[in-house]
Design a protein around this motif. Structure first.
Motif, mmCIF file in Angstrom:
data_model
loop_
_atom_site.group_PDB
_atom_site.id
_atom_site.type_symbol
_atom_site.label_atom_id
_atom_site.label_comp_id
_atom_site.label_asym_id
_atom_site.label_seq_id
_atom_site.Cartn_x
_atom_site.Cartn_y
_atom_site.Cartn_z
ATOM 1 N N ARG A 101 210.046 13.405 91.584
ATOM 2 C CA ARG A 101 210.220 12.441 92.673
ATOM 3 C C ARG A 101 211.018 11.231 92.206
ATOM 4 N N HIS A 123 201.067 3.030 91.101
ATOM 5 C CA HIS A 123 201.222 2.566 92.476
ATOM 6 C C HIS A 123 200.096 1.612 92.852
ATOM 7 N N THR A 133 206.783 2.418 106.674
ATOM 8 C CA THR A 133 205.907 2.907 105.608
ATOM 9 C C THR A 133 205.897 4.433 105.586
ATOM 10 N N LEU A 188 204.294 7.918 89.828
ATOM 11 C CA LEU A 188 205.316 8.696 90.530
ATOM 12 C C LEU A 188 205.800 9.823 89.622
ATOM 13 N N SER A 196 208.490 1.350 102.141
ATOM 14 C CA SER A 196 207.523 1.286 101.042
ATOM 15 C C SER A 196 206.365 2.221 101.344
ATOM 16 N N GLY A 197 205.516 2.435 100.347
ATOM 17 C CA GLY A 197 204.401 3.361 100.503
ATOM 18 C C GLY A 197 203.195 2.728 101.166
ATOM 19 N N VAL A 218 201.681 7.931 100.454
ATOM 20 C CA VAL A 218 201.546 8.039 99.006
ATOM 21 C C VAL A 218 200.427 9.036 98.742
ATOM 22 N N ASP A 219 200.696 10.043 97.915
ATOM 23 C CA ASP A 219 199.654 11.011 97.586
ATOM 24 C C ASP A 219 199.326 10.922 96.097
ATOM 25 N N GLY A 239 202.273 10.006 93.876
ATOM 26 C CA GLY A 239 203.065 8.832 94.186
ATOM 27 C C GLY A 239 203.741 8.895 95.540
ATOM 28 N N LEU A 240 204.778 8.094 95.700
ATOM 29 C CA LEU A 240 205.511 8.015 96.955
ATOM 30 C C LEU A 240 206.032 9.389 97.365
ATOM 31 N N GLY A 285 199.842 -0.105 100.436
ATOM 32 C CA GLY A 285 200.758 -0.821 99.566
ATOM 33 C C GLY A 285 200.249 -2.215 99.260
ATOM 34 N N VAL A 304 208.985 0.097 95.436
ATOM 35 C CA VAL A 304 208.148 1.117 94.813
ATOM 36 C C VAL A 304 207.524 0.584 93.527
#
Length: 492
Positions: free
Chosen positions: A288, A277, A245, A284, A224-225, A248-249, A252-253, A228, A272
């Protein structure tokens, strides 16, 4: 009553005539405490009800009822012509082995060991302040409460009550609700479902927990990101999964990081929130999304898609869920009306391939025989008559206005203290505070002024430190948002 010891024991019983608990039950509790403490022994004869009544200044009928209560429970036995005795079947007690003085004293600590688990030490926040910039809750004042009440009442006043509610139903949910929800999701989210693809649950957390219990084995890898959602992550820990983990930018992931992991080890599931997010609210990006689906098909992992606030998007039509483009049954889609109506309104759903839903339903029976079919059917009525759709259109316009005003106030009043991106949707703003601001102290000071906001600790990780919090705007009126910003301005 010949025995001075018995007189002393019964005189010591404490009876509160102003308490809610009936006097005869209080007397029974007191006698039971004497038995458990070994002060009254098996086979010992009790004084007559007339003697006890005179000693305690009670009605004889009250004493008789207390004796009858203990006799029904097996603590006393009565013999015609002989009297009432402590049951001879009770093992002999040693007074020094028992510490409790009263059977009515609540137990504070169990006599057995409990294995402590650090991931369960998660504080529960109850917001009681007048003003609140919460985690992103809806405004219950906008919810169709009258319509929901009407629909719920209708379920209880129509014919066929036994067929609907006089027996157990299907663990996966009421059929009429699943049909209505399937049509609704197909129309609004581009899904391709039938009722057999739907399982009713009591919110997103139950959906996550059920999937972890049903499809995750100890040691399975879940990705997961970061940052979170802590409650999802604690479910992964409880399932004894290996949780990895990835970053995330702003888009998104970071799916490229997931690809690297897949090349090295078997991934069982990816969790996700692609629409917004949690907690940063970013979406996202389409490339992606497509790559995530491709990787799931290539490496065979489950995508758990938590779509907690799909209905609230302001800039343009939201991107459709991953589940809408899933052609190979790799996505388990989860949504919740709790995020649309009110957190107290516990109704959500899982959407997956038919065999997955059938398996989840079998496991669900072990925990929760079935959901609330009355509520399911009431919600079906609101979906079928368009109430839900009308409510969401109204709420979207209100939340859009509140978002614009709130972001404007953040910019004009707190521009030197905060930075943020205006969210395209959702009910909260991911707000970065200047490094010089101590969020923990700020939260304490704000609460003293009647304003709740998070101190940001829930978003901190060993290798991820950010001075940011989610500031929810949807649950507050325009006036409340203005007051909240004014308090922060003064404190900062």
């Amino acid at each position: 009553m010949d025995s001075p010891i018995l007189v002393q024991l019964f005189e010591g019983l404490q009876l509160d005539h102003s308490a809610d608990r009936a006097i005869y039950l209080q007397l029974a509790d007191g006698i039971l405490s004497l038995i458990r403490n070994g002060k009254l022994r098996p086979g010992q004869k009790l004084p007559g009800s007339r003697d006890v009544a005179g000693l305690l200044q009670l009605n004889r009928i009250t004493v008789s009822k207390a004796f009858e209560e203990l006799q029904m429970q097996g603590w006393l036995e009565s013999f015609v012509g002989s009297g009432t005795f402590i049951s001879s079947h009770i093992p002999e007690s040693k007074p020094k082995a028992l510490k409790s003085a009263s059977a009515s004293t609540p137990q504070k600590k169990a006599g057995f060991a409990i294995q402590s688990k650090s991931y369960l030490n998660s504080p529960i926040t109850l917001i009681t302040s007048e003003l609140h910039l919460d985690d992103g809750f809806p405004d219950p004042k906008l919810a169709p409460l009258k319509e929901l009440y009407r629909a719920y009442r209708n379920q209880l006043t129509r014919s066929g009550l036994y067929q609907k509610f006089g027996r157990y139903g299907l663990p996966e949910g009421a059929p009429v609700y699943k049909e209505a929800l399937s049509d609704y999701l197909n129309e609004t989210r581009g899904l391709k479902t039938s009722a057999k693809n739907i399982l009713s649950v009591r919110g997103t957390l139950m959906g996550i927990n059920l999937v972890c219990n049903s499809l995750i084995e100890p040691g399975d890898v879940i990705v997961s990101g970061i940052p979170g959602w802590g409650r999802a992550e604690r479910n992964f820990a409880h399932a004894k999964a290996k949780h990895i983990t990835i970053p995330v930018d702003e888009n998104g992931l970071v799916v490229d990081e997931l690809k690297k992991i897949c090349r090295k080890q078997k991934v069982r599931m990816v969790y996700v929130t692609p629409h917004h997010h949690y907690p940063t609210t970013v979406s996202l990006r389409i490339d992606r999304r497509l790559e995530l689906l491709r990787l799931a098909n290539e490496y065979g992992f489950i995508i758990f898609e938590d779509d907690y606030d799909f209905d609230f998007h302001y800039k343009h039509r939201p991107l459709l869920p991953l589940a809408s483009a899933d052609e190979n049954g790799m996505v388990i889609y989860c949504g919740s009306f709790s995020k649309s109506f009110s957190p107290a309104f516990r109704i959500g759903y899982l959407v997956a391939s038919e065999n997955v839903i059938a398996h989840l339903a079998q496991v669900r029976v072990l925990l929760d025989r079935q959901g609330d079919h009355i509520l399911d059917n009431a919600m079906a009525e609101l979906l079928n008559d368009g109430t839900v759709q009308r409510y969401l259109r109204k709420a979207l316009a209100v939340y859009h206005e509140r978002r614009d005003l709130f972001c404007g106030l953040l910019t004009s009043e707190l521009k030197d203290a905060v930075s943020f991106e205006v969210p395209e949707g959702g009910m909260t703003v991911w707000t970065n505070f200047a490094k010089s601001i101590n969020l923990e102290k700020l939260a304490v000071k704000a609460l003293r002024k009647g304003l709740y906001l998070s101190d940001g600790k829930v978003h901190q990780y060993p290798n991820y430190k950010v001075n940011a919090v989610r500031l929810g705007f949807a649950s507050s009126s325009i006036e409340e948002l203005s007051k909240s910003i004014e308090i922060l301005k003064v404190l900062l």
